[in-house]
Design an enzyme around this catalytic site. Structure first.
Site, mmCIF file in Angstrom:
data_model
loop_
_atom_site.group_PDB
_atom_site.id
_atom_site.type_symbol
_atom_site.label_atom_id
_atom_site.label_comp_id
_atom_site.label_asym_id
_atom_site.label_seq_id
_atom_site.Cartn_x
_atom_site.Cartn_y
_atom_site.Cartn_z
ATOM 1 N N CYS A 103 0.786 -1.166 0.118
ATOM 2 C CA CYS A 103 0.057 -0.085 0.129
ATOM 3 C C CYS A 103 0.989 1.396 -0.085
ATOM 4 C CB CYS A 103 -0.839 -0.064 1.281
ATOM 5 S SG CYS A 103 -2.005 1.644 1.350
ATOM 6 N N CYS A 145 0.017 3.592 2.990
ATOM 7 C CA CYS A 145 0.822 3.149 4.100
ATOM 8 C C CYS A 145 2.212 3.542 4.212
ATOM 9 C CB CYS A 145 0.676 1.415 4.112
ATOM 10 S SG CYS A 145 -1.229 1.031 4.202
#
Length: 428
Positions: A48, A51
């Site tokens: 991600c 993230c």
């Protein structure tokens, strides 16, 4: 005792600390001790991009909370799926504050300051008592906005204020203090009362004895609406994470649209435009406070999704949260003056300004098409190879299926023609 606590953590968690990070790496065994103490956890996936962008900020949060009773950790949801399923994680990153058996999902701006403010609010009771006069000065220096109840902690207003604090604890600070302490810092006329301290000024909730003679539900609705309107700064930064909270005020949302680069920097002429709007807002906040909520946007894509059109920067955009209509000044934004902005806002309030958008069926269809087109374009710009794979493979399979169907019909037709020709030759 702290020693058994450390022992419990070491026994039940697979924890590894990076050399320069205070972030705890949690596993599925976190479920066994989640009710012990308070936790601030980021649920992420290694692939991600959002993230990865949050990681350095999360490390700073862990460092700031290291000497507190709040443990900061993270969970790799691709490895420890049981934890992700338990907390119903369906997007990355998801940030949750765990307080015993209760979970509170964070939906605000992902900055160190806002994340720590969230933890400080959620780690204590909904309403914190202020028993020292000098504590108010500390609160003013640390919190630009907070709510305070003045008077004895009993009665209808106190009950509704406490209930509102429980509902909005994730979004604001709530305190209660005595009349004697409050009079040293605020102009207290009536008791009990509720006030909001906002940017070096304070405003009272319009409470009177009339509320005691009417339905408590009316006071409850009025106070909740007041808290929701006053919990925002006069000129906040508007993002995708907080805009849905701002529109709940049911005010006109006035946005100064500029564009930030990856370093959160703004071009000089756009910075000048934003500063001009901000100065106008603070000078006229008493005039427009009840009808308009102001803010600024650093990502033009958010404003373009409202306007459903390419919107150059800088620009000024006004959204009517009730009707989903929007207004754009006819003047060139770079030529806007405070006087022109005042005329523009007054025309909106008087309903004489041109309106665009809305909730009609054609507009909803166009908005859906515009969002789909914009999302596809952003995907292509961000990762053209992945976009080609995602859309190319299904189209390729569909083409093969259609080709096989069409070819099968043609072959069958040719076989029938050949059979007919052979039968015709035999008859001859």
């Amino acid at each position: 005792m702290y020693t058994p606590w450390k022992l419990l953590i070491s026994l039940f968690l697979c924890i590894t600390l990076a050399n320069s990070s205070r972030v705890l790496e949690l596993s599925d065994r976190f479920l066994d001790v989640r009710n012990e103490g308070q936790w601030f956890v980021m649920f992420y996936a290694p692939w991600c991009a959002h993230c990865k962008k949050l990681e350095p900020v999360w490390a700073l949060v862990a460092q700031a909370l290291y000497n507190t009773n709040i443990r900061v950790g993270r969970v790799d949801c691709t490895r420890f799926t049981a934890v992700a399923q338990h907390f119903k994680v369906n997007a990355y990153p998801t940030i949750i504050f765990v307080k015993g058996p209760y979970d509170y999902v964070y939906n605000g701006e992902r900055s160190k300051e806002e994340l720590i403010h969230f933890v400080n609010r959620m780690s204590g009771p909904p309403v914190q008592l202020v028993t020292r006069a000098d504590s108010i000065d500390i609160l003013k220096s640390n919190n630009p906005i907070f709510f305070t109840y003045v008077g004895k902690q009993s009665g209808l207003l106190w009950d509704v204020f406490y209930s509102a604090a429980e509902s909005y604890q994730a979004h604001g600070y709530f305190y209660a203090t005595s009349v004697e302490i409050a009079k040293r810092h605020f102009d207290v006329d009536t008791v009990p009362s509720a006030l909001v301290y906002k940017e070096r000024s304070h405003y009272y909730f319009p409470y009177s004895d009339n509320f005691e003679r009417i339905e408590p539900a009316h006071l409850n609705e009025t106070l909740y609406r007041w808290v929701n309107e006053e919990r925002f700064a006069t000129f906040p930064k508007v993002t995708r994470s907080n805009i849905h909270h701002l529109v709940q005020t049911q005010k006109y949302l006035v946005l100064a649209v500029v564009e930030e680069n990856k370093l959160s920097e703004i071009a000089a002429h756009e910075q000048e435009f934003r500063d001009m709007v901000e100065i106008f807002v603070h000078k006229n906040k008493h005039k427009y406070h009840d009808r308009f909520q102001f803010g600024w946007v650093g990502t033009p894509e958010l404003a373009r999704s409202i306007a459903m059109d390419s919107l150059p920067t800088p620009h000024l955009l006004v959204l009517n949260a009730s009707t989903n209509e929007h207004h754009i000044p006819e003047d060139d934004p770079l030529q806007l003056t405070p006087e022109a902005i005042e005329i523009f806002l007054d025309s909106i309030h008087n309903q004489t300004a041109p309106t665009f958008g809305g909730n009609s069926l054609p507009v909803r269809i166009y908005r859906a098409w515009f969002e789909a087109k914009t999302s596809l374009y952003e995907m292509w710009v961000g990762n053209p190879v992945l976009t080609t794979v995602l859309f190319g493979l299904p189209l390729g399979f569909l083409s093969l299926i259609m080709y096989s169907i069409c070819c099968a019909d043609i072959l069958d037709a040719e076989e029938e023609d050949d059979g007919a020709d052979q039968r015709h030759e035999k008859k001859e």
